[in-house]
Design a protein around this motif. Structure first.
Motif, PDB file in Angstrom:
ATOM      1  N   ARG A  30       0.926  -1.076  -0.082  1.00 60.26           N
ATOM      2  CA  ARG A  30       0.197   0.193  -0.035  1.00 60.26           C
ATOM      3  C   ARG A  30       0.733   1.077   0.024  1.00 60.26           C
ATOM      4  NH1 ARG A  30      -3.889  -3.038   4.107  1.00 60.26           N
ATOM      5  NH2 ARG A  30      -5.262  -3.941   2.228  1.00 60.26           N
ATOM      6  N   LYS A  31       0.965   1.698  -1.143  1.00 59.03           N
ATOM      7  CA  LYS A  31       2.027   2.833  -1.418  1.00 59.03           C
ATOM      8  C   LYS A  31       1.416   4.218  -1.640  1.00 59.03           C
ATOM      9  CE  LYS A  31       6.117   4.823  -3.272  1.00 59.03           C
ATOM     10  NZ  LYS A  31       7.178   4.938  -2.684  1.00 59.03           N
ATOM     11  N   ILE A  32       0.455   4.393  -2.268  1.00 59.87           N
ATOM     12  CA  ILE A  32      -0.320   5.720  -2.485  1.00 59.87           C
ATOM     13  C   ILE A  32      -1.628   5.744  -1.944  1.00 59.87           C
ATOM     14  CG2 ILE A  32      -1.097   7.314  -4.352  1.00 59.87           C
ATOM     15  CD1 ILE A  32       1.202   5.905  -6.279  1.00 59.87           C
ATOM     16  N   ILE A  33      -1.886   6.493  -0.859  1.00 59.27           N
ATOM     17  CA  ILE A  33      -3.271   6.668  -0.244  1.00 59.27           C
ATOM     18  C   ILE A  33      -3.848   7.901  -0.473  1.00 59.27           C
ATOM     19  CG2 ILE A  33      -3.864   6.459   2.172  1.00 59.27           C
ATOM     20  CD1 ILE A  33      -2.085   4.191   1.276  1.00 59.27           C
ATOM     21  N   VAL A  34      -5.097   7.893  -1.145  1.00 61.09           N
ATOM     22  CA  VAL A  34      -5.914   8.861  -1.527  1.00 61.09           C
ATOM     23  C   VAL A  34      -6.995   9.249  -0.208  1.00 61.09           C
ATOM     24  CG1 VAL A  34      -7.418   9.830  -3.114  1.00 61.09           C
ATOM     25  CG2 VAL A  34      -5.545   8.487  -3.992  1.00 61.09           C
ATOM     26  N   VAL A  35      -7.100  10.314   0.010  1.00 62.55           N
ATOM     27  CA  VAL A  35      -7.913  10.634   0.862  1.00 62.55           C
ATOM     28  C   VAL A  35      -9.101  11.693   0.649  1.00 62.55           C
ATOM     29  CG1 VAL A  35      -6.205  10.375   2.792  1.00 62.55           C
ATOM     30  CG2 VAL A  35      -6.662  12.533   2.112  1.00 62.55           C
ATOM     31  N   SER A  36     -10.228  11.421   1.161  1.00 59.56           N
ATOM     32  CA  SER A  36     -11.356  12.487   1.205  1.00 59.56           C
ATOM     33  C   SER A  36     -11.199  13.308   2.450  1.00 59.56           C
ATOM     34  CB  SER A  36     -12.598  11.503   1.241  1.00 59.56           C
ATOM     35  OG  SER A  36     -12.503  10.658   0.134  1.00 59.56           O
ATOM     36  N   ALA A  37     -12.110  14.332   2.208  1.00 54.25           N
ATOM     37  CA  ALA A  37     -12.397  15.188   3.462  1.00 54.25           C
ATOM     38  C   ALA A  37     -13.156  14.500   4.538  1.00 54.25           C
ATOM     39  CB  ALA A  37     -13.378  16.515   3.098  1.00 54.25           C
ATOM     40  N   PRO A  38     -12.874  14.803   5.760  1.00 54.07           N
ATOM     41  CA  PRO A  38     -13.753  14.257   6.937  1.00 54.07           C
ATOM     42  C   PRO A  38     -15.238  14.065   6.548  1.00 54.07           C
ATOM     43  CG  PRO A  38     -11.958  15.569   7.852  1.00 54.07           C
ATOM     44  CD  PRO A  38     -12.037  15.898   6.179  1.00 54.07           C
ATOM     45  N   GLY A  39     -15.679  13.126   7.056  1.00 58.14           N
ATOM     46  CA  GLY A  39     -17.076  12.934   6.604  1.00 58.14           C
ATOM     47  C   GLY A  39     -17.902  12.982   7.794  1.00 58.14           C
ATOM     48  N   ILE A 115     -12.603  26.378  -2.746  1.00 59.44           N
ATOM     49  CA  ILE A 115     -12.898  26.148  -1.267  1.00 59.44           C
ATOM     50  C   ILE A 115     -13.377  24.720  -1.092  1.00 59.44           C
ATOM     51  CG2 ILE A 115     -14.433  26.832   0.676  1.00 59.44           C
ATOM     52  CD1 ILE A 115     -12.370  28.900  -0.561  1.00 59.44           C
ATOM     53  N   LYS A 116     -14.054  24.089  -1.874  1.00 61.79           N
ATOM     54  CA  LYS A 116     -14.303  22.688  -1.781  1.00 61.79           C
ATOM     55  C   LYS A 116     -13.087  21.775  -1.626  1.00 61.79           C
ATOM     56  CE  LYS A 116     -17.147  21.832  -5.299  1.00 61.79           C
ATOM     57  NZ  LYS A 116     -18.159  21.477  -6.234  1.00 61.79           N
ATOM     58  N   ALA A 117     -12.053  21.974  -2.471  1.00 63.35           N
ATOM     59  CA  ALA A 117     -10.876  21.364  -2.541  1.00 63.35           C
ATOM     60  C   ALA A 117     -10.142  21.311  -1.286  1.00 63.35           C
ATOM     61  CB  ALA A 117     -10.086  21.697  -3.798  1.00 63.35           C
ATOM     62  N   SER A 118     -10.351  22.363  -0.524  1.00 64.14           N
ATOM     63  CA  SER A 118      -9.500  22.347   0.819  1.00 64.14           C
ATOM     64  C   SER A 118      -9.680  21.286   1.693  1.00 64.14           C
ATOM     65  CB  SER A 118      -9.651  23.750   1.190  1.00 64.14           C
ATOM     66  OG  SER A 118     -11.026  23.687   1.871  1.00 64.14           O
ATOM     67  N   GLY A 119     -11.126  20.906   1.490  1.00 64.82           N
ATOM     68  CA  GLY A 119     -11.229  19.622   2.468  1.00 64.82           C
ATOM     69  C   GLY A 119     -10.433  18.481   2.400  1.00 64.82           C
ATOM     70  N   GLU A 120     -10.328  17.902   1.182  1.00 65.19           N
ATOM     71  CA  GLU A 120      -9.253  16.873   0.904  1.00 65.19           C
ATOM     72  C   GLU A 120      -7.844  17.215   1.122  1.00 65.19           C
ATOM     73  OE1 GLU A 120     -13.160  15.297  -0.616  1.00 65.19           O
ATOM     74  OE2 GLU A 120     -12.095  17.398  -0.592  1.00 65.19           O
ATOM     75  N   ASP A 121      -7.761  18.583   0.545  1.00 64.32           N
ATOM     76  CA  ASP A 121      -6.094  18.817   0.736  1.00 64.32           C
ATOM     77  C   ASP A 121      -5.673  19.045   2.063  1.00 64.32           C
ATOM     78  OD1 ASP A 121      -4.098  19.698  -1.017  1.00 64.32           O
ATOM     79  OD2 ASP A 121      -4.329  21.724  -0.377  1.00 64.32           O
ATOM     80  N   ASN A 122      -6.402  19.627   3.004  1.00 63.93           N
ATOM     81  CA  ASN A 122      -5.937  19.860   4.465  1.00 63.93           C
ATOM     82  C   ASN A 122      -5.998  18.525   5.156  1.00 63.93           C
ATOM     83  OD1 ASN A 122      -5.233  22.636   4.329  1.00 63.93           O
ATOM     84  ND2 ASN A 122      -7.373  23.169   4.338  1.00 63.93           N
ATOM     85  N   ASN A 123      -6.948  17.463   4.639  1.00 62.31           N
ATOM     86  CA  ASN A 123      -7.040  16.236   5.370  1.00 62.31           C
ATOM     87  C   ASN A 123      -5.774  15.572   5.277  1.00 62.31           C
ATOM     88  OD1 ASN A 123      -8.585  14.904   7.504  1.00 62.31           O
ATOM     89  ND2 ASN A 123      -9.598  13.573   5.905  1.00 62.31           N
ATOM     90  N   PRO A 180      -4.341  13.863  -1.625  1.00 61.25           N
ATOM     91  CA  PRO A 180      -5.608  14.405  -1.625  1.00 61.25           C
ATOM     92  C   PRO A 180      -6.425  14.165  -2.821  1.00 61.25           C
ATOM     93  CG  PRO A 180      -4.350  16.216  -2.135  1.00 61.25           C
ATOM     94  CD  PRO A 180      -3.558  15.336  -1.985  1.00 61.25           C
ATOM     95  N   GLY A 181      -7.702  13.617  -2.567  1.00 58.82           N
ATOM     96  CA  GLY A 181      -8.534  13.350  -3.825  1.00 58.82           C
ATOM     97  C   GLY A 181      -9.591  14.505  -4.336  1.00 58.82           C
ATOM     98  N   PHE A 182     -10.226  14.409  -5.085  1.00 57.32           N
ATOM     99  CA  PHE A 182     -11.292  15.126  -5.720  1.00 57.32           C
ATOM    100  C   PHE A 182     -11.089  16.318  -6.427  1.00 57.32           C
ATOM    101  CE2 PHE A 182     -14.634  18.407  -3.938  1.00 57.32           C
ATOM    102  CZ  PHE A 182     -15.637  18.089  -4.638  1.00 57.32           C
ATOM    103  N   PHE A 183      -9.705  16.671  -6.667  1.00 56.22           N
ATOM    104  CA  PHE A 183      -9.326  17.890  -7.554  1.00 56.22           C
ATOM    105  C   PHE A 183      -7.945  17.842  -8.264  1.00 56.22           C
ATOM    106  CE2 PHE A 183      -7.222  18.818  -3.549  1.00 56.22           C
ATOM    107  CZ  PHE A 183      -6.078  19.507  -3.880  1.00 56.22           C
ATOM    108  N   GLY A 184      -8.039  18.403  -9.484  1.00 49.38           N
ATOM    109  CA  GLY A 184      -6.472  18.797  -9.730  1.00 49.38           C
ATOM    110  C   GLY A 184      -6.539  20.130 -10.240  1.00 49.38           C
ATOM    111  N   TYR A 185      -5.394  20.300 -11.177  1.00 53.63           N
ATOM    112  CA  TYR A 185      -5.278  21.755 -11.590  1.00 53.63           C
ATOM    113  C   TYR A 185      -5.120  21.753 -12.834  1.00 53.63           C
ATOM    114  CZ  TYR A 185      -3.505  22.760  -6.790  1.00 53.63           C
ATOM    115  OH  TYR A 185      -3.454  23.194  -5.451  1.00 53.63           O
ATOM    116  N   SER A 186      -5.574  23.008 -13.375  1.00 54.93           N
ATOM    117  CA  SER A 186      -5.715  23.159 -15.069  1.00 54.93           C
ATOM    118  C   SER A 186      -4.268  23.841 -15.499  1.00 54.93           C
ATOM    119  CB  SER A 186      -6.540  24.331 -15.244  1.00 54.93           C
ATOM    120  OG  SER A 186      -6.062  25.565 -14.556  1.00 54.93           O
ATOM    121  N   ARG A 187      -3.966  23.820 -16.544  1.00 52.96           N
ATOM    122  CA  ARG A 187      -2.543  24.217 -17.160  1.00 52.96           C
ATOM    123  C   ARG A 187      -2.307  25.426 -16.470  1.00 52.96           C
ATOM    124  NH1 ARG A 187      -4.569  21.500 -22.158  1.00 52.96           N
ATOM    125  NH2 ARG A 187      -3.461  19.707 -22.414  1.00 52.96           N
TER     126      ARG A 187
END
Length: 454
Positions: A30-39, A115-123, A180-187
């Motif tokens: 288990r090498k790469i862990i993808v996390v959601s925001a706290p539910g 703003i939404k993406a901060s949930g996963e990012d900070n978690n 962090p899950g849920f988002f990425g970045y545009s170019r």
């Protein structure tokens, strides 16, 4: 190598994150862990993502969102305290959130995604800090740094082809990666989120990009069930199903995985294992490209409400070139998408989700169909439920449709519509919404309960 995704319920508290830590460290693959925001921690609780959406909405309206922001920070603070983390992580999350909230709101949709993406990012930052505190080599990885490039579509970002090449380098990083899950970045460096179940999408993308051996998706159920356990008590667990079966079941109401979430893993041919964070020893459900059809013709039954049917009848319709195109063009002009179009030689039904209709539009559409297509009959039927019976084995079994029809007739459920997909992996029944539960129970008894009793 395994990519592992943990959902919001798996990360809702310090105690849950401790479980995640133990699960990850129980398997060196288990090498790469993808996390959601706290539910949610309990049924009446708020998801952090919902609080963040409320924050963004207030700011977009020009109001202060400090009270909601503090509620978000309190959630992270409680988790940090449970895990005995220091003030550094709390201060980091506070600074990040208020920096985002002070951003430009000229484009509300882009601001909402930020703003939404901060949930996963900070978690992800918090989880990485806990792993490090426990003496494990782990690091938070920013999707921007990793090169997760997406299209600039707020709330519906699509991964760009070059992202897969960028993300492949994650294989070479030492230690455990917390992503962090849920988002990425545009170019151009802006944050954009995926659609529903966005963290599942991220996990699937990463699994495909690094060519993982397995994508594990941890949630709060032991397995995917053959039917909704709120309709049938103690239904049979599904040990293995195909991507195509999962896609059909997800479309028709299964909520374990959204139907778009597995596309990257499917295209890369990577198996997915659904597991339970609260019961990790349970085998779960495996999703694969192909499986042995040894369990009978049907693997699962799903249902969903909120549909309607527009019926159009016209004598010699089958001889009229372009009739279907003209009909669908009318719907397109009103921005309506359709789900199914079962037809005969002189009639056709268009199945739609009825929440697409706004006041006055329904009658206008029906009038246009009657007038422009010179139809003999046009009518609409509301409050329909669609029931999907799914199984790869139906292609090799004779009489599955007859069994289903007989079961519904015995339960005194009137079928408003029948449609079988050209792949022969699914067949669909339209019934009155009031009959949905009874219909599902009857079908389950026919295909599963009878087998279990033998």
């Amino acid at each position: 190598m395994k990519v592992v995704k943990f959902g919001g319920s798996s990360l809702a508290s310090g105690k849950q994150i401790e479980k995640v830590f133990n699960i990850v460290n129980a398997d060196l693959e288990r090498k790469i862990i993808v996390v959601s925001a706290p539910g949610k921690r309990f049924s009446a609780d708020n998801k952090v993502t919902d609080l963040l959406i409320a924050c963004a909405e207030k700011r977009i309206q020009g109001e202060s969102a400090d009270d909601l922001a503090e509620a978000v920070l309190d959630r992270y603070g409680q988790i940090a305290d449970e895990l005995e983390l220091g003030l550094d992580i709390k201060d980091m999350i506070r600074e990040d959130l208020f920096t985002r909230l002070s951003s430009d709101t000229d484009d509300p949709l882009v601001f909402m995604d930020l703003i939404k993406a901060s949930g996963e990012d900070n978690n992800a930052k918090l989880v990485a800090a806990y792993f490090q505190q426990q003496g494990v080599e782990a690091r938070y990885v920013d999707p921007k740094e990793a090169g997760l490039l997406v299209s600039p579509e707020p709330g519906n970002a699509q991964v760009l082809p070059e992202a897969y090449e960028n993300l492949y380098s994650l294989r070479e990083k030492d230690g455990i990666i917390i992503f962090p899950g849920f988002f990425g970045y545009s170019r151009d460096g802006q944050v954009f989120t995926f659609s529903r179940s966005g963290s599942d999408v991220t996990g699937s993308i990463l699994a495909g990009a690094v060519k993982a051996d397995l994508y594990e998706n941890f949630t709060d159920v032991d397995a995917v069930y053959s039917v909704n356990p709120f309709i049938v008590e103690s239904p049979k667990e599904i040990k293995e199903l195909t991507y195509r079966e999962m896609r059909e079941l997800s479309y028709a109401g299964f909520t374990v995985l959204h139907d778009e979430a597995l596309v990257p893993a499917f295209r890369a041919g990577i198996p997915v294992q659904i597991k339970n964070t609260n019961n990790p020893s349970a085998p779960g459900t495996r999703i694969v490209n192909e499986r042995d059809n040894t369990n009978g013709p049907v693997i699962g039954i799903a249902s969903d409400q909120g549909f309607c049917s527009i019926y159009v009848g016209k004598y010699l319709m089958n001889r009229e070139v372009g009739f279907g195109r003209k009909l669908l063009t009318i719907l397109e002009e009103y921005g309506l998408s359709y789900e199914h179009t079962p037809s005969g030689i002189d009639d056709i039904s268009i199945i739609l989700r009825e929440n697409q209709f706004t006041d006055g539009v329904e009658e206008e559409i029906l009038s246009r169909i009657q007038y422009e297509l010179h139809a003999d009959e046009v009518k609409i039927q509301h409050s329909l439920s669609l029931i999907m019976v799914v199984g790869e084995g139906m292609r090799q079994n004779i009489g599955t449709m007859a069994r289903a029809s007989k079961a519904l007739a015995k339960a005194k459920v009137n079928m408003e519509m029948i449609n079988q997909g050209s792949s022969e992996v699914s067949m669909m029944f339209g019934v009155q919404a009031v009959d949905e539960k009874r219909a599902v129970q009857a079908l389950y008894n026919e295909f599963f309960a009878a087998v279990a009793a033998v």
